[in-house]
Structure formats: C-alpha cells, structure tokens
Design a protein around this motif. Structure first.
Motif, PDB file in Angstrom:
ATOM      1  N   GLN A 262      27.068  47.304 100.980  1.00 58.44           N
ATOM      2  CA  GLN A 262      28.121  48.297 101.133  1.00 58.44           C
ATOM      3  C   GLN A 262      28.154  48.739 102.589  1.00 58.44           C
ATOM      4  O   GLN A 262      27.107  49.029 103.183  1.00 58.44           O
ATOM      5  N   GLY A 263      29.318  48.742 103.170  1.00 55.73           N
ATOM      6  CA  GLY A 263      29.446  49.132 104.563  1.00 55.73           C
ATOM      7  C   GLY A 263      30.895  49.191 104.997  1.00 55.73           C
ATOM      8  O   GLY A 263      31.812  49.262 104.168  1.00 55.73           O
ATOM      9  N   ARG A 264      31.104  49.128 106.305  1.00 52.52           N
ATOM     10  CA  ARG A 264      32.443  49.250 106.880  1.00 52.52           C
ATOM     11  C   ARG A 264      32.708  48.035 107.757  1.00 52.52           C
ATOM     12  O   ARG A 264      31.863  47.617 108.544  1.00 52.52           O
ATOM     13  N   TRP A 265      33.913  47.454 107.589  1.00 50.72           N
ATOM     14  CA  TRP A 265      34.293  46.284 108.372  1.00 50.72           C
ATOM     15  C   TRP A 265      34.479  46.647 109.840  1.00 50.72           C
ATOM     16  O   TRP A 265      35.062  47.685 110.165  1.00 50.72           O
ATOM     17  N   LEU A 266      33.995  45.790 110.717  1.00 47.06           N
ATOM     18  CA  LEU A 266      34.321  45.846 112.142  1.00 47.06           C
ATOM     19  C   LEU A 266      35.339  44.745 112.408  1.00 47.06           C
ATOM     20  O   LEU A 266      35.027  43.684 112.951  1.00 47.06           O
ATOM     21  N   LEU A 267      36.572  45.008 112.020  1.00 42.73           N
ATOM     22  CA  LEU A 267      37.593  43.957 112.000  1.00 42.73           C
ATOM     23  C   LEU A 267      37.941  43.435 113.389  1.00 42.73           C
ATOM     24  O   LEU A 267      38.324  42.271 113.535  1.00 42.73           O
ATOM     25  N   GLU A 268      37.819  44.296 114.399  1.00 36.88           N
ATOM     26  CA  GLU A 268      38.182  43.855 115.743  1.00 36.88           C
ATOM     27  C   GLU A 268      37.195  42.835 116.307  1.00 36.88           C
ATOM     28  O   GLU A 268      37.471  42.216 117.341  1.00 36.88           O
ATOM     29  N   ARG A 269      36.087  42.639 115.650  1.00 35.24           N
ATOM     30  CA  ARG A 269      35.081  41.688 116.117  1.00 35.24           C
ATOM     31  C   ARG A 269      35.022  40.450 115.216  1.00 35.24           C
ATOM     32  O   ARG A 269      34.024  39.744 115.170  1.00 35.24           O
ATOM     33  N   THR A 270      36.095  40.203 114.539  1.00 37.83           N
ATOM     34  CA  THR A 270      36.187  39.031 113.675  1.00 37.83           C
ATOM     35  C   THR A 270      36.265  37.750 114.509  1.00 37.83           C
ATOM     36  O   THR A 270      36.898  37.715 115.572  1.00 37.83           O
ATOM     37  N   VAL A 271      35.638  36.722 114.036  1.00 37.52           N
ATOM     38  CA  VAL A 271      35.729  35.397 114.650  1.00 37.52           C
ATOM     39  C   VAL A 271      36.091  34.391 113.565  1.00 37.52           C
ATOM     40  O   VAL A 271      35.831  34.606 112.380  1.00 37.52           O
ATOM     41  N   LEU A 272      36.710  33.308 114.002  1.00 36.15           N
ATOM     42  CA  LEU A 272      37.064  32.221 113.090  1.00 36.15           C
ATOM     43  C   LEU A 272      36.267  30.977 113.471  1.00 36.15           C
ATOM     44  O   LEU A 272      36.200  30.621 114.649  1.00 36.15           O
ATOM     45  N   THR A 273      35.689  30.349 112.475  1.00 38.55           N
ATOM     46  CA  THR A 273      34.968  29.093 112.702  1.00 38.55           C
ATOM     47  C   THR A 273      35.662  27.984 111.924  1.00 38.55           C
ATOM     48  O   THR A 273      36.130  28.197 110.806  1.00 38.55           O
ATOM     49  N   GLN A 274      35.732  26.817 112.516  1.00 37.28           N
ATOM     50  CA  GLN A 274      36.417  25.710 111.865  1.00 37.28           C
ATOM     51  C   GLN A 274      35.722  25.334 110.553  1.00 37.28           C
ATOM     52  O   GLN A 274      34.495  25.374 110.456  1.00 37.28           O
ATOM     53  N   ALA A 275      36.545  24.972 109.571  1.00 36.95           N
ATOM     54  CA  ALA A 275      36.025  24.648 108.242  1.00 36.95           C
ATOM     55  C   ALA A 275      36.869  23.561 107.609  1.00 36.95           C
ATOM     56  O   ALA A 275      38.073  23.444 107.869  1.00 36.95           O
ATOM     57  N   THR A 276      36.220  22.775 106.779  1.00 36.50           N
ATOM     58  CA  THR A 276      36.889  21.771 105.953  1.00 36.50           C
ATOM     59  C   THR A 276      36.422  21.975 104.521  1.00 36.50           C
ATOM     60  O   THR A 276      35.234  21.833 104.227  1.00 36.50           O
ATOM     61  N   THR A 277      37.351  22.340 103.647  1.00 32.51           N
ATOM     62  CA  THR A 277      37.014  22.640 102.260  1.00 32.51           C
ATOM     63  C   THR A 277      37.876  21.784 101.335  1.00 32.51           C
ATOM     64  O   THR A 277      38.690  20.973 101.785  1.00 32.51           O
ATOM     65  N   GLU A 278      37.714  22.013 100.031  1.00 33.45           N
ATOM     66  CA  GLU A 278      38.550  21.301  99.066  1.00 33.45           C
ATOM     67  C   GLU A 278      39.997  21.750  99.141  1.00 33.45           C
ATOM     68  O   GLU A 278      40.884  21.111  98.558  1.00 33.45           O
ATOM     69  N   LEU A 279      40.270  22.839  99.854  1.00 36.59           N
ATOM     70  CA  LEU A 279      41.645  23.280 100.082  1.00 36.59           C
ATOM     71  C   LEU A 279      42.238  22.669 101.346  1.00 36.59           C
ATOM     72  O   LEU A 279      43.408  22.892 101.643  1.00 36.59           O
ATOM     73  N   GLY A 280      41.430  21.931 102.083  1.00 38.44           N
ATOM     74  CA  GLY A 280      41.915  21.313 103.310  1.00 38.44           C
ATOM     75  C   GLY A 280      41.218  21.876 104.532  1.00 38.44           C
ATOM     76  O   GLY A 280      40.175  22.538 104.442  1.00 38.44           O
ATOM     77  N   ALA A 281      41.796  21.614 105.696  1.00 33.19           N
ATOM     78  CA  ALA A 281      41.231  22.077 106.963  1.00 33.19           C
ATOM     79  C   ALA A 281      41.747  23.471 107.279  1.00 33.19           C
ATOM     80  O   ALA A 281      42.888  23.816 106.976  1.00 33.19           O
ATOM     81  N   GLY A 282      40.883  24.250 107.889  1.00 31.26           N
ATOM     82  CA  GLY A 282      41.260  25.613 108.251  1.00 31.26           C
ATOM     83  C   GLY A 282      40.113  26.315 108.932  1.00 31.26           C
ATOM     84  O   GLY A 282      39.397  25.713 109.745  1.00 31.26           O
ATOM     85  N   TYR A 283      39.891  27.586 108.564  1.00 30.17           N
ATOM     86  CA  TYR A 283      38.883  28.400 109.239  1.00 30.17           C
ATOM     87  C   TYR A 283      38.179  29.308 108.234  1.00 30.17           C
ATOM     88  O   TYR A 283      38.768  29.737 107.236  1.00 30.17           O
ATOM     89  N   TRP A 284      36.904  29.583 108.551  1.00 31.96           N
ATOM     90  CA  TRP A 284      36.189  30.654 107.885  1.00 31.96           C
ATOM     91  C   TRP A 284      36.444  31.945 108.660  1.00 31.96           C
ATOM     92  O   TRP A 284      36.419  31.934 109.890  1.00 31.96           O
ATOM     93  N   VAL A 285      36.663  33.038 107.960  1.00 31.55           N
ATOM     94  CA  VAL A 285      36.873  34.351 108.582  1.00 31.55           C
ATOM     95  C   VAL A 285      35.555  35.105 108.523  1.00 31.55           C
ATOM     96  O   VAL A 285      35.114  35.523 107.439  1.00 31.55           O
ATOM     97  N   LEU A 286      34.907  35.270 109.677  1.00 32.73           N
ATOM     98  CA  LEU A 286      33.625  35.959 109.740  1.00 32.73           C
ATOM     99  C   LEU A 286      33.813  37.324 110.392  1.00 32.73           C
ATOM    100  O   LEU A 286      34.244  37.420 111.549  1.00 32.73           O
TER     101      LEU A 286
END
Length: 297
Positions: free
Chosen positions: A127-151
């Motif tokens: 339980q906590g609070r999002w620090l949304l302004e410090r979000t990064v995206l990392t490349q990902a390949t899943t069963e839904l196709g190519a895209g990004y992980w939202v960290l």
C-alpha cells in the motif's frame, strides 16, 4: 655350283607370315618379348598394403581420443542430470510460493544481504502512493504483441519505494504512458498493489544495452532505473502487478483495454535437461561401439 643350285639349297620360304603360338597366348615363356616380360613382372608384384596391421602408435592415439570423448560426453550427461534435479526443485518451490496468499513485505527485505532469489514469485501486497512523474517504459514482447511495461515507483509509508510493473501497454500508446498515463501526476490517493516479487534484470536485452540518459530501457533493471529517476531507498526488486491465475480473458484486439494490462507474468520454465542427458549418454555409447569396431576390424 650355279646360282640356281645355291637357291635350291636354301629352300623355299612361304609368303605367309609366321607367328609364334606362345607369344599369341600370353608370352609368359618368351623372354624376347618386352611386353610379355612387363606383364609378368606386374602380376608378380605383391600387395604390400592389404591386411597391414595398424601400428601401436595409431592404436594408442585412437584409444586416447576415444576415451577422452567418452569422458567428455559422460560428464556433460551427468551435468544435465544435475541440472534436471535443480530445475525440478525450482519448479516445485515456485509452485509452492504461488499457492500462498498475498502477504505484506517482511521487514528483512530492507536489510542488507536480503536474499531476493529465495523470495522470487512470492505473492505480496503493498500500500502506498504512486510517483507517476517518475514512470519509465521498458520494451516488452508478450502474447498481446510488442509494446512496453509501465514501471512506476510506489512510495511506501516507511519512506522506502518499490518499483512496480503496472502491466503492458501496446506500442502506439507509448507517449500516453510515458509520464504515468492519464492520471494526474503526484496523485495523493493511496493504492493497494497485489502482485509477485521479481528479481531485477540488470544490463539490458539481447544484444542491446539500457540507455538511461536517452530513456531507452530494454530490461527492468531496478538499480539503474532507481539511479536514473533519483529514487532514494529503492528496493532491490520489483513487483509484477496482478496474479497470473486471476487474470481475465485476453482481448482479441489490442484496441481493447483496460491498460496497462496486468497479470501477464509468465511462470514457465523450460525443462529439456533429460533429453540433453540422454543425447550425451547416447553419444558416449556410440563412441564406445565405434572404438570396439575399429579395434577388432
């Protein structure tokens, strides 16, 4: 005597050519015929290579090479058996962890020397609070196709923060989620996150290194992301949001949400060690059989 009498004493020589019957039949007894002598000599040359036994040096070299190959193949087979035992134990431990209900993070996770690997895939609840302004995206390949992980970092009440993989978004939505998504930055609302504890992925992807200055991430490298985003007291692991067993049916189209899509953690381990072990042992047996054949024949 006259000329006629001298001619008659020589005798009459017939006009037909005379041939030696022995030369016609091969001439093996005619010493004056050169071709017959050569043929006879060629027939008498013994085959010095037929049935020649191998030398002791050759046998020693072949035996040494064969023993070395058998030793190498048997060693690889035994190593694969050990890997098989380790993999089966790993699968069993992970299955036991996944069967546990989500629990809060233990206090020892913030202590130095905490064994993260011993807690990988353990279900946790934060339980906590999002620090949304410090979000990064990392490349990902899943069963839904190519895209990004939202960290996105999750700020806890004890002052520590944990990097949370909120889920997958398609490549066309990269700009939308680069700064945390449609939610306003610095959202003060506390959130509860349930997911799996995961190990960091240092370095980058296959043949590609992470580029923090350019914000190009090919792996979920917790330490590098924490340094690039200025996160103090960051945990040495990240959380995969969502439980794989509880995820909804995947959409037929990437246009369908909601995004980010959580629960896509793949908990599957390849286990081909038994096949590899049998292959190495089979090769060792083939070398032994070939060595016996060569030695006898």
């Amino acid at each position: 005597c006259g000329d006629r009498d001298c001619w008659n004493h020589v005798g009459h020589v017939p006009h037909e050519r005379q041939h030696d019957a022995r030369a016609r039949t091969g001439g093996s007894h005619c010493a004056g015929h050169p071709r017959s002598s050569l043929n006879a000599g060629a027939q008498r040359v013994p085959n010095v290579t037929a049935g020649k036994p191998r030398s002791n040096t050759t046998k020693a070299v072949l035996a040494t090479a064969g023993i070395a190959l058998v030793f190498v193949f048997l060693s690889l087979g035994v190593w694969q058996i050990k890997r098989l035992v380790w993999k089966l134990d790993l699968i069993q431990r992970v299955e036991q962890r996944l069967s546990q209900p989500p629990a809060p993070l233990p206090d020892q996770v913030w202590q130095e020397g905490f064994d993260v690997a011993a807690h990988e895939y353990v279900p946790v609840q934060l339980q906590g609070r999002w620090l949304l302004e410090r979000t990064v995206l990392t490349q990902a390949t899943t069963e839904l196709g190519a895209g990004y992980w939202v960290l996105t970092p999750l700020q806890l009440s004890n002052g520590h923060c944990v990097l949370v993989n909120r889920g997958f978004v398609p490549a066309p939505q990269r700009e939308q989620w680069q700064q945390g998504g449609p939610t306003a930055p610095d959202a003060p609302t506390a959130v509860v996150v349930t997911g799996l504890l995961r190990l960091s992925e240092p370095g980058g992807g296959y043949l590609r290194r992470n580029e923090p200055l350019a914000q190009r991430w090919y792996s979920r490298d917790v330490l590098a992301i924490a340094q690039a985003q200025g996160l103090a007291k960051a945990a040495p692991f990240f959380i995969d949001a969502g439980m794989p067993s509880a995820r909804p049916t995947l959409p037929e189209s990437l246009a369908q949400g909601p995004w980010p899509r959580e629960g896509l953690t793949v908990v599957r381990f390849s286990n081909s060690h038994l096949v590899y072990a049998l292959t190495w042992f089979g090769l060792a047996g083939m070398v032994v059989a070939a060595g016996v054949f060569v030695w006898r024949y």
